[in-house]
Write a protein that holds these residues in place. Structure first.
Motif, mmCIF file in Angstrom:
data_model
loop_
_atom_site.group_PDB
_atom_site.id
_atom_site.type_symbol
_atom_site.label_atom_id
_atom_site.label_comp_id
_atom_site.label_asym_id
_atom_site.label_seq_id
_atom_site.Cartn_x
_atom_site.Cartn_y
_atom_site.Cartn_z
ATOM 1 N N ALA A 14 0.770 -1.181 -0.081
ATOM 2 C CA ALA A 14 -0.012 -0.024 -0.094
ATOM 3 C C ALA A 14 1.008 1.134 0.130
ATOM 4 C CB ALA A 14 -0.916 0.131 1.070
ATOM 5 N N GLY A 15 0.546 2.227 -0.757
ATOM 6 C CA GLY A 15 1.177 3.468 -0.964
ATOM 7 C C GLY A 15 2.134 3.433 -1.981
ATOM 8 N N ARG A 67 -4.898 9.755 -8.333
ATOM 9 C CA ARG A 67 -3.941 8.568 -7.954
ATOM 10 C C ARG A 67 -3.305 7.949 -9.398
ATOM 11 N NH1 ARG A 67 -5.083 4.350 -5.226
ATOM 12 N NH2 ARG A 67 -7.433 4.144 -5.680
ATOM 13 N N PHE A 68 -4.413 7.775 -10.265
ATOM 14 C CA PHE A 68 -4.118 7.336 -11.484
ATOM 15 C C PHE A 68 -4.013 8.310 -12.724
ATOM 16 C CE2 PHE A 68 -5.883 2.666 -10.518
ATOM 17 C CZ PHE A 68 -5.317 2.625 -9.342
ATOM 18 N N THR A 69 -3.047 8.092 -13.725
ATOM 19 C CA THR A 69 -2.976 8.781 -14.753
ATOM 20 C C THR A 69 -2.718 7.981 -15.991
ATOM 21 O OG1 THR A 69 -1.734 10.445 -13.627
ATOM 22 C CG2 THR A 69 -1.676 10.687 -16.010
ATOM 23 N N LEU A 70 -3.700 8.196 -16.936
ATOM 24 C CA LEU A 70 -3.704 7.427 -18.211
ATOM 25 C C LEU A 70 -3.129 8.444 -19.216
ATOM 26 C CD1 LEU A 70 -4.642 5.403 -20.324
ATOM 27 C CD2 LEU A 70 -6.904 6.246 -20.358
ATOM 28 N N MET A 83 0.012 4.128 -11.825
ATOM 29 C CA MET A 83 -0.816 3.742 -10.574
ATOM 30 C C MET A 83 -0.095 4.363 -9.243
ATOM 31 S SD MET A 83 -2.077 0.196 -12.108
ATOM 32 C CE MET A 83 -3.652 -0.117 -11.072
ATOM 33 N N ASN A 84 -0.582 5.201 -8.669
ATOM 34 C CA ASN A 84 0.156 5.596 -7.661
ATOM 35 C C ASN A 84 -0.622 5.568 -6.206
ATOM 36 O OD1 ASN A 84 2.551 6.705 -9.255
ATOM 37 N ND2 ASN A 84 1.439 8.407 -9.552
ATOM 38 N N LYS A 85 0.122 5.672 -5.238
ATOM 39 C CA LYS A 85 -0.594 5.593 -3.928
ATOM 40 C C LYS A 85 -1.714 4.568 -3.775
ATOM 41 C CE LYS A 85 -0.273 10.788 -3.220
ATOM 42 N NZ LYS A 85 -1.147 12.046 -3.192
ATOM 43 N N LEU A 86 -1.373 3.615 -4.209
ATOM 44 C CA LEU A 86 -2.090 2.299 -4.423
ATOM 45 C C LEU A 86 -2.566 1.841 -2.887
ATOM 46 C CD1 LEU A 86 -0.076 0.227 -7.120
ATOM 47 C CD2 LEU A 86 -2.690 0.983 -7.170
ATOM 48 N N GLU A 87 -3.857 1.271 -3.063
ATOM 49 C CA GLU A 87 -4.580 0.892 -1.873
ATOM 50 C C GLU A 87 -4.885 -0.571 -1.910
ATOM 51 O OE1 GLU A 87 -7.793 3.399 -1.880
ATOM 52 O OE2 GLU A 87 -6.625 5.191 -1.691
ATOM 53 N N PRO A 88 -4.895 -1.187 -1.012
ATOM 54 C CA PRO A 88 -5.555 -2.553 -1.153
ATOM 55 C C PRO A 88 -6.709 -2.781 -1.905
ATOM 56 C CG PRO A 88 -4.821 -2.182 1.232
ATOM 57 C CD PRO A 88 -4.873 -1.032 0.519
ATOM 58 N N GLU A 89 -7.749 -1.704 -1.839
ATOM 59 C CA GLU A 89 -8.989 -1.626 -2.527
ATOM 60 C C GLU A 89 -8.698 -1.619 -4.056
ATOM 61 O OE1 GLU A 89 -9.473 -0.736 1.638
ATOM 62 O OE2 GLU A 89 -8.572 0.405 0.129
ATOM 63 N N ASP A 90 -7.550 -1.392 -4.430
ATOM 64 C CA ASP A 90 -7.306 -1.568 -5.892
ATOM 65 C C ASP A 90 -7.072 -2.770 -6.490
ATOM 66 O OD1 ASP A 90 -5.409 1.676 -5.226
ATOM 67 O OD2 ASP A 90 -7.556 1.490 -6.260
ATOM 68 N N THR A 91 -6.854 -3.783 -5.571
ATOM 69 C CA THR A 91 -6.390 -5.100 -6.117
ATOM 70 C C THR A 91 -7.524 -5.763 -6.762
ATOM 71 O OG1 THR A 91 -5.057 -5.713 -3.920
ATOM 72 C CG2 THR A 91 -6.003 -7.567 -5.311
#
Length: 134
Positions: A14-15, A67-70, A83-91
């Protein structure tokens, strides 16, 4: 080439950050909607991020905004999802997608991407797993 070919993904804490790539050489010219969806087990695919090639306008799901940039490379043959500052919910499994048929622009891309349009209206890559641990 009609089918997008994705790569990247993996596991991160995470992060952390990951980058997904997707080769889309068949969509350098014209007005197309390109981007990513995500899908968890037992869930339907949900739009994450989309770019309109007509004007390079992007749009994002609320959960990933900021947090995400395309983006696309200068040759317009490859998409990137930073994909930055990733969180467990992004799984989830992440799928690169192309809306079939040329679009009328960013408004249509936004509408088609985030309103539950059926999977038969898109070309899909094989998917890549993104896992974020806490």
């Amino acid at each position: 080439q009609v089918q997008p070919v994705g790569s990247g993904g993996g596991s991160v804490q995470a992060g952390g950050s990951l980058r997904l790539s997707c080769a889309v050489p068949g969509y350098r010219h014209g007005s197309w909607c390109l981007g990513w969806f995500r899908q968890g087990e037992g869930n339907e695919r949900a739009g994450v991020a989309v770019i309109s090639t007509a004007d390079d306008a992007t749009d994002y799901a609320d959960s990933v905004k900021g947090r995400f940039t395309l983006s696309r490379d200068n040759d317009k043959t490859t998409l990137y999802l930073e994909m930055n500052k990733l969180e467990p919910e992004d799984t989830d499994m992440y799928y690169c997608a192309v809306l079939k048929g040329m679009s009328e622009g960013s408004r249509e891309c936004r509408q088609r991407w985030f309103t539950g349009l059926g999977p038969q209206y898109f070309y899909w890559d094989q998917g890549t797993q993104v896992t974020v641990s806490s």
